[in-house]
Design an enzyme around this catalytic site. Structure first.
Site, PDB file in Angstrom:
ATOM      1  N   LYS A  12      39.228  15.124  25.655  1.00  0.00           N
ATOM      2  CA  LYS A  12      38.252  14.664  26.643  1.00  0.00           C
ATOM      3  C   LYS A  12      38.955  13.984  27.808  1.00  0.00           C
ATOM      4  CE  LYS A  12      38.572   9.996  25.701  1.00  0.00           C
ATOM      5  NZ  LYS A  12      39.268   9.063  26.627  1.00  0.00           N
ATOM      6  N   PRO A  98      48.210  15.826  23.456  1.00  0.00           N
ATOM      7  CA  PRO A  98      49.188  14.743  23.345  1.00  0.00           C
ATOM      8  C   PRO A  98      48.593  13.551  22.594  1.00  0.00           C
ATOM      9  CG  PRO A  98      49.206  15.645  25.567  1.00  0.00           C
ATOM     10  CD  PRO A  98      48.061  16.306  24.838  1.00  0.00           C
ATOM     11  N   GLY A 102      45.170   8.939  25.673  1.00  0.00           N
ATOM     12  CA  GLY A 102      43.931   8.669  26.396  1.00  0.00           C
ATOM     13  C   GLY A 102      43.005   9.869  26.434  1.00  0.00           C
ATOM     14  N   LEU A 103      43.368  10.922  25.687  1.00  0.00           N
ATOM     15  CA  LEU A 103      42.607  12.173  25.698  1.00  0.00           C
ATOM     16  C   LEU A 103      41.713  12.313  24.468  1.00  0.00           C
ATOM     17  CD1 LEU A 103      45.618  14.346  26.883  1.00  0.00           C
ATOM     18  CD2 LEU A 103      43.635  13.696  28.280  1.00  0.00           C
ATOM     19  N   GLY A 104      41.695  11.296  23.616  1.00  0.00           N
ATOM     20  CA  GLY A 104      40.761  11.265  22.488  1.00  0.00           C
ATOM     21  C   GLY A 104      41.101  12.193  21.338  1.00  0.00           C
ATOM     22  N   GLY A 105      42.333  12.671  21.255  1.00  0.00           N
ATOM     23  CA  GLY A 105      42.674  13.673  20.230  1.00  0.00           C
ATOM     24  C   GLY A 105      42.356  13.228  18.810  1.00  0.00           C
ATOM     25  N   SER A 108      38.648  13.041  18.264  1.00  0.00           N
ATOM     26  CA  SER A 108      38.051  14.376  18.234  1.00  0.00           C
ATOM     27  C   SER A 108      38.318  15.057  16.900  1.00  0.00           C
ATOM     28  CB  SER A 108      38.611  15.210  19.389  1.00  0.00           C
ATOM     29  OG  SER A 108      37.933  16.439  19.488  1.00  0.00           O
ATOM     30  N   ASP A 139      35.178   6.509  20.316  1.00  0.00           N
ATOM     31  CA  ASP A 139      35.027   7.809  20.989  1.00  0.00           C
ATOM     32  C   ASP A 139      34.404   8.862  20.074  1.00  0.00           C
ATOM     33  OD1 ASP A 139      36.021   7.158  23.491  1.00  0.00           O
ATOM     34  OD2 ASP A 139      38.092   7.701  22.994  1.00  0.00           O
TER      35      ASP A 139
HETATM   36  O1  C5P Z   1      36.967   1.664  18.235  1.00  0.00           O
HETATM   37  P1  C5P Z   1      38.346   2.152  18.529  1.00  0.00           P
HETATM   38  O2  C5P Z   1      39.235   2.139  17.338  1.00  0.00           O
HETATM   39  O3  C5P Z   1      38.312   3.475  19.211  1.00  0.00           O
HETATM   40  O4  C5P Z   1      38.945   1.120  19.591  1.00  0.00           O
HETATM   41  C1  C5P Z   1      40.277   0.669  19.604  1.00  0.00           C
HETATM   42  C2  C5P Z   1      40.318  -0.775  20.109  1.00  0.00           C
HETATM   43  O5  C5P Z   1      39.881  -0.828  21.474  1.00  0.00           O
HETATM   44  C3  C5P Z   1      39.383  -1.713  19.368  1.00  0.00           C
HETATM   45  O6  C5P Z   1      40.044  -2.318  18.297  1.00  0.00           O
HETATM   46  C4  C5P Z   1      39.019  -2.748  20.413  1.00  0.00           C
HETATM   47  O7  C5P Z   1      40.035  -3.715  20.503  1.00  0.00           O
HETATM   48  C5  C5P Z   1      39.064  -1.969  21.693  1.00  0.00           C
HETATM   49  N1  C5P Z   1      37.733  -1.535  22.176  1.00  0.00           N
HETATM   50  C6  C5P Z   1      36.938  -2.438  22.859  1.00  0.00           C
HETATM   51  N2  C5P Z   1      35.711  -2.033  23.345  1.00  0.00           N
HETATM   52  C7  C5P Z   1      35.284  -0.763  23.155  1.00  0.00           C
HETATM   53  C8  C5P Z   1      36.080   0.162  22.462  1.00  0.00           C
HETATM   54  C9  C5P Z   1      37.315  -0.253  21.982  1.00  0.00           C
HETATM   55  O8  C5P Z   1      37.308  -3.601  23.067  1.00  0.00           O
HETATM   56  N3  C5P Z   1      34.102  -0.406  23.645  1.00  0.00           N
END
Ligand code: C5P
Length: 291
Positions: A12, A98, A102-105, A108, A139
């Site tokens: 993404k 990659p 930052g591409l959500g791999g 996903s 994501d």
């Molecule tokens: O939820 P996820 O594991 O994808 O997010 C990684 C880290 O990014 C979380 O531990 C949190 O510190 C931060 N995060 C956040 N607010 C969001 C999504 C992620 O602060 N909406």
């Protein structure tokens, strides 16, 4: 049934990513218009006697091949959501996205695993899938939908939008990323103190243009990413000098992307050849689940 279940797991980009303040639970309130790409990993699950995972493909390095992989977390979260024992699977991932770019791999891959499990576990309905996705990461709920979508909350509120007309996308992925970079970038934003309003995402969702222009794109992480990732500001300058157009940060980075008319994609890719990053030409793509 022991047949392998397999499906693509698309990358993404965030067309907009507006980041509000930290909430009491530590997460940040977001507004984002997300878009899946043709570039995709492949996820395959085969029932087995014990858990196993193999990771192959050009971006296998950097993807955990153990209990830390988000696919396992997703399987456990869905089992918990439907109240059953997680059965053991042999997971095969082909990484073309990659890792940690930052591409959500990873997210996903996890969401695709949930869609595959739903073919096997009849009790895994949409609400159970949504709960398991949100329990796995921020994501993952978007990737259950795919295509173009407006996302809110910490990522769990997903409003599917009509497919955007096809755009070309070229990704510029530095070989180095940072451990725990998403949390680190959110922390840097907290120190920076400014918060985004959510009007750009709402405007893009309300009136999606036939052709995206740079002024429609926005990423709040750009305030801090070029200080957090060593060398990224210099890379952005070199990419923009080569291609003669602006690029943006993908999600929490460090991948940069160009988006524009499909017929310009090959020229942008060719001009960036030889830069010190992976250069990947792809395109926007609708949801793999809606086709
Ligand atoms: O939820 P996820 O594991 O994808 O997010 C990684 C880290 O990014 C979380 O531990 C949190 O510190 C931060 N995060 C956040 N607010 C969001 C999504 C992620 O602060 N909406």
């Amino acid at each position: 049934m022991t047949a392998e279940l397999a499906a693509p797991a698309p990358a993404k980009i965030n067309l907009t990513l507006e980041i509000g303040g930290a909430r009491p639970d530590g997460y940040h309130e977001l507004a984002s218009v997300l878009q899946t790409l043709a570039l995709a990993d492949e996820v395959a699950l085969r029932p087995a006697t014990a858990r196993a995972i193999t990771v192959e493909g050009p971006f296998a390095a950097g993807t955990p091949a153990d209990a830390g992989n988000l696919v396992w977390r997703a399987i456990d979260a869905l089992a918990a959501a439907v109240g059953r024992e997680p059965e053991p699977f042999r997971v095969r991932l082909v990484k073309r996205i990659p890792a940690a770019g930052g591409l959500g791999g990873g997210a996903s891959d996890a969401a695709t695993a949930l869609r595959l499990l739903a073919r096997r576990w009849p009790e895994a309905d949409e609400p159970a899938l949504a709960r398991a996705a949100a329990a796995t990461g921020s994501d993952e709920p978007f990737f259950l939908a795919g295509g173009t979508a407006l996302v809110g909350g910490r990522g769990e509120r997903v409003t599917p939008l009509p497919d955007l007309p096809a755009h070309g996308v070229v990704l510029f992925a530095p070989r180095e990323t940072l451990a725990g970079k998403t949390a680190a970038l959110f922390a840097a934003l907290d120190r920076d103190g400014r918060r985004d309003g959510f009007e750009r995402s709402a405007a893009l969702a309300r009136r999606p243009p036939a052709r995206l222009t740079p002024d429609a794109l926005f990423n709040g992480f750009e305030r801090v990413a070029f200080e957090c990732f060593p060398g990224l500001a210099a890379l952005r300058e070199r990419v923009e000098a080569r291609i003669g157009e602006p690029v943006r940060l993908a999600g929490a980075g460090p991948t940069l992307f160009w988006i524009g008319p499909p017929e310009r994609t090959e020229r942008v890719r060719a001009r960036a050849a030889g830069l010190e990053c992976a250069v990947i030409a792809t395109a926007t793509a609708g949801s793999p689940w809606r086709r």
